[in-house]
Design a protein around this motif. Structure first.
Motif, mmCIF file in Angstrom:
data_model
loop_
_atom_site.group_PDB
_atom_site.id
_atom_site.type_symbol
_atom_site.label_atom_id
_atom_site.label_comp_id
_atom_site.label_asym_id
_atom_site.label_seq_id
_atom_site.Cartn_x
_atom_site.Cartn_y
_atom_site.Cartn_z
ATOM 1 N N ARG A 20 -75.034 6.249 -162.820
ATOM 2 C CA ARG A 20 -76.208 5.389 -163.073
ATOM 3 C C ARG A 20 -75.694 3.963 -163.031
ATOM 4 O O ARG A 20 -75.007 3.516 -163.947
ATOM 5 C CB ARG A 20 -76.833 5.734 -164.424
ATOM 6 C CG ARG A 20 -77.522 7.065 -164.395
ATOM 7 C CD ARG A 20 -78.292 7.422 -165.651
ATOM 8 N NE ARG A 20 -78.929 8.715 -165.458
ATOM 9 C CZ ARG A 20 -78.309 9.897 -165.554
ATOM 10 N NH1 ARG A 20 -77.024 9.925 -165.882
ATOM 11 N NH2 ARG A 20 -78.938 11.030 -165.343
ATOM 12 N N ARG A 74 -76.694 0.786 -163.252
ATOM 13 C CA ARG A 74 -76.869 -0.286 -164.222
ATOM 14 C C ARG A 74 -76.141 0.027 -165.528
ATOM 15 O O ARG A 74 -75.473 -0.824 -166.104
ATOM 16 C CB ARG A 74 -78.347 -0.569 -164.487
ATOM 17 C CG ARG A 74 -78.472 -1.818 -165.345
ATOM 18 C CD ARG A 74 -79.864 -2.294 -165.561
ATOM 19 N NE ARG A 74 -80.559 -2.637 -164.334
ATOM 20 C CZ ARG A 74 -81.889 -2.669 -164.243
ATOM 21 N NH1 ARG A 74 -82.627 -2.387 -165.294
ATOM 22 N NH2 ARG A 74 -82.464 -2.990 -163.118
ATOM 23 N N SER A 112 -77.103 -2.989 -158.409
ATOM 24 C CA SER A 112 -78.153 -1.968 -158.317
ATOM 25 C C SER A 112 -78.158 -1.269 -156.954
ATOM 26 O O SER A 112 -78.718 -0.195 -156.806
ATOM 27 C CB SER A 112 -79.522 -2.580 -158.604
ATOM 28 O OG SER A 112 -79.758 -3.580 -157.647
ATOM 29 N N ARG A 113 -77.551 -1.902 -155.939
ATOM 30 C CA ARG A 113 -77.403 -1.221 -154.639
ATOM 31 C C ARG A 113 -75.929 -1.120 -154.298
ATOM 32 O O ARG A 113 -75.204 -2.126 -154.339
ATOM 33 C CB ARG A 113 -78.065 -2.049 -153.537
ATOM 34 C CG ARG A 113 -79.488 -1.707 -153.318
ATOM 35 C CD ARG A 113 -80.047 -2.543 -152.182
ATOM 36 N NE ARG A 113 -81.480 -2.473 -152.206
ATOM 37 C CZ ARG A 113 -82.182 -1.463 -151.710
ATOM 38 N NH1 ARG A 113 -81.567 -0.452 -151.131
ATOM 39 N NH2 ARG A 113 -83.493 -1.457 -151.793
ATOM 40 N N HIS A 151 -79.550 3.255 -154.193
ATOM 41 C CA HIS A 151 -80.252 2.362 -155.098
ATOM 42 C C HIS A 151 -80.253 2.985 -156.494
ATOM 43 O O HIS A 151 -80.680 4.137 -156.643
ATOM 44 C CB HIS A 151 -81.682 2.187 -154.580
ATOM 45 C CG HIS A 151 -82.467 1.179 -155.341
ATOM 46 N ND1 HIS A 151 -81.976 -0.073 -155.643
ATOM 47 C CD2 HIS A 151 -83.716 1.231 -155.863
ATOM 48 C CE1 HIS A 151 -82.885 -0.743 -156.316
ATOM 49 N NE2 HIS A 151 -83.948 0.028 -156.469
ATOM 50 N N ARG A 152 -79.735 2.296 -157.453
ATOM 51 C CA ARG A 152 -79.740 2.687 -158.868
ATOM 52 C C ARG A 152 -78.886 3.879 -159.255
ATOM 53 O O ARG A 152 -78.307 3.897 -160.329
ATOM 54 C CB ARG A 152 -81.164 2.983 -159.366
ATOM 55 C CG ARG A 152 -81.984 1.735 -159.467
ATOM 56 C CD ARG A 152 -83.416 2.101 -159.732
ATOM 57 N NE ARG A 152 -84.190 0.896 -159.812
ATOM 58 C CZ ARG A 152 -84.745 0.448 -160.916
ATOM 59 N NH1 ARG A 152 -84.613 1.087 -162.027
ATOM 60 N NH2 ARG A 152 -85.434 -0.672 -160.894
ATOM 61 N N ARG A 153 -78.845 4.898 -158.435
ATOM 62 C CA ARG A 153 -78.072 6.068 -158.851
ATOM 63 C C ARG A 153 -77.533 6.842 -157.659
ATOM 64 O O ARG A 153 -78.032 6.721 -156.534
ATOM 65 C CB ARG A 153 -78.926 6.983 -159.714
ATOM 66 C CG ARG A 153 -80.148 7.531 -158.969
ATOM 67 C CD ARG A 153 -80.858 8.557 -159.811
ATOM 68 N NE ARG A 153 -81.269 7.958 -161.069
ATOM 69 C CZ ARG A 153 -81.558 8.670 -162.155
ATOM 70 N NH1 ARG A 153 -81.442 9.978 -162.127
ATOM 71 N NH2 ARG A 153 -81.968 8.077 -163.254
#
Ligand code: GLA
Length: 397
Positions: free
Chosen positions: A349, A351, A357-358, A374-376
């Motif tokens: 994850r 963040r 975030s990317r 993206h994000r995860r």
């Protein structure tokens, strides 16, 4: 007045000289092992059966296999090379090593480096003569043979030194090595006693063992021992850097004690920590799979990154661990480890882990680009296995 001023100047110049000498020594040490030393050590494969012929054959295989080309340079003879001291106290090799100087020259001709082993005590761990009382003489002998690295193993030293004299014992050999004028990488081996990571660099160490012997114990416990030592290294990274490295011991790859997932776990964990990479297997009979594991250039690049920053655990969930090592150019290496006995997905994850975030991700064992996430990001990770990723901030898909 003049007198006082002169005194001030002279103590100022002394302090300056002292600082310059310290900086000079630090710079010299950083040049000696600017990135973690890589090479081969005979101990786990050959023990006290080691001979000059075995070392020469493995050195040739190091070159032939392509391992030298990806960075493996040091050929380290461990314990059991020693013979007797002569009437003048000079150490000679035993009959298995007919000519150390010729061995050194052969290694250098191959573009390799020559590593040797001794102890600050009267005897080595296997009972051969140690350097106690002969430090200067032994260092001079090693320099004459063309030695480039000394592993200095505590062993019997506890019989002649108190624990509070350990640092002085290591300093003594460092001074002897410096006195030879030959640059010799100094590898401390005392199994992490007395918190060596806190003082290893100050006594001149370029690397210091932080653990007991990773390959000791029953073969059935090999994975547990490797992971016990490997994963407990988190937090020691701040003591490592160019010229001075934590050493959690020799790689177990190709020794038949770990399965391929477990071997990738060791190679990844050691690389994320900027640990020295010393192969310990018989290089003359390596399977292509073992060679691929030892010589993956992208994994080695993580270990050898020029910033010399050691990684650490950034998240844990029971038996699942995520490790991160910052790399030059704002990149990161990320290790997703599964220490459990069944395959499991592991999710990054971004963040929560302080990542952009990317992320553009590459799988370093498969040597495949995975794309931009993206994000995860979730990976299925084998039991006892790892997914090792190279991450860079990514905007484009
Ligand atoms: C100790 C060291 C090992 C090896 C042996 C040789 O156990 O930790 O790495 O050098 O001694 O006797």
């Amino acid at each position: 007045m003049t007198y006082r001023r002169r005194r001030r100047i002279s103590s100022f110049s002394l302090a300056l000289l002292w600082l310059m000498a310290g900086a000079g020594l630090r710079a010299q040490r950083a040049r000696l092992a600017a990135t973690p030393p890589m090479g081969w050590n005979d101990w786990y494969r050959y023990g006290c059966r080691v001979s000059q012929a075995i070392v020469e054959q493995n050195a040739a295989a190091l070159v032939r296999s392509g391992m030298k080309a990806v960075g493996y340079r040091y050929v380290d003879i461990d314990d059991c090379w020693q013979g007797r001291r002569d009437a003048r106290g000079r150490i000679h090799p035993n009959s298995r090593f007919p000519d150390m100087k010729a061995l050194g020259a052969d290694l250098h001709r191959l573009g390799l480096k020559f590593g040797i082993y001794s102890s600050p005590g009267p005897t080595t761990c296997a009972g051969y003569p140690g350097s106690y009382g002969h430090e200067r003489q032994d260092a001079a002998t090693y320099a004459r043979w063309g030695v480039d690295l000394l592993k200095y193993d505590w062993c019997s030293a506890g019989r002649v030194y108190r624990p509070d004299q350990m640092q002085a014992a290591y300093r003594k050999m460092h001074a002897a090595l410096l006195a030879t004028g030959r640059p010799i990488v100094y590898s401390l081996c005392q199994y992490g006693l007395e918190g060596v990571w806190r003082w290893g660099a100050a006594v001149g160490g370029n690397l210091w063992r932080t653990t007991d012997d990773v390959g000791a114990g029953k073969p059935a416990d090999a994975y547990l021992r490797m992971t016990l030592f490997g994963f407990e290294q988190s937090g020691l990274g701040r003591f490592a850097g160019p010229g001075h490295w934590n050493d959690p011991d020799i790689l177990q790859i190709g020794l038949g004690r770990l399965n391929p997932d477990e071997e990738r776990t060791q190679m990844s964990l050691w690389s994320l920590q900027a640990a020295p990479l010393l192969a310990g297997n018989d290089l003359t009979r390596m399977s292509p799979a073992t060679l691929a594991l030892l010589a993956n250039p992208e994994v080695i690049a993580v270990d050898q990154d020029r910033l010399g920053l050691a990684g650490r655990r950034i998240a844990a969930e029971g038996p699942l661990e995520i490790w991160m090592k910052p790399l030059a150019g704002g990149r990161r290496a990320l290790g997703l480890f599964n220490r459990s006995d069944s395959p499991l997905p592991i999710t990054l994850r971004f963040r929560a882990l302080g990542l952009p975030s990317r992320l553009r991700l590459r799988d370093l064992w498969r040597r495949q680009n995975l794309g931009v996430f993206h994000r995860r990001f979730t990976a299925q990770v084998n039991r006892h296995g790892v997914v090792l990723l190279l991450a860079r901030a990514g905007t484009r898909p």
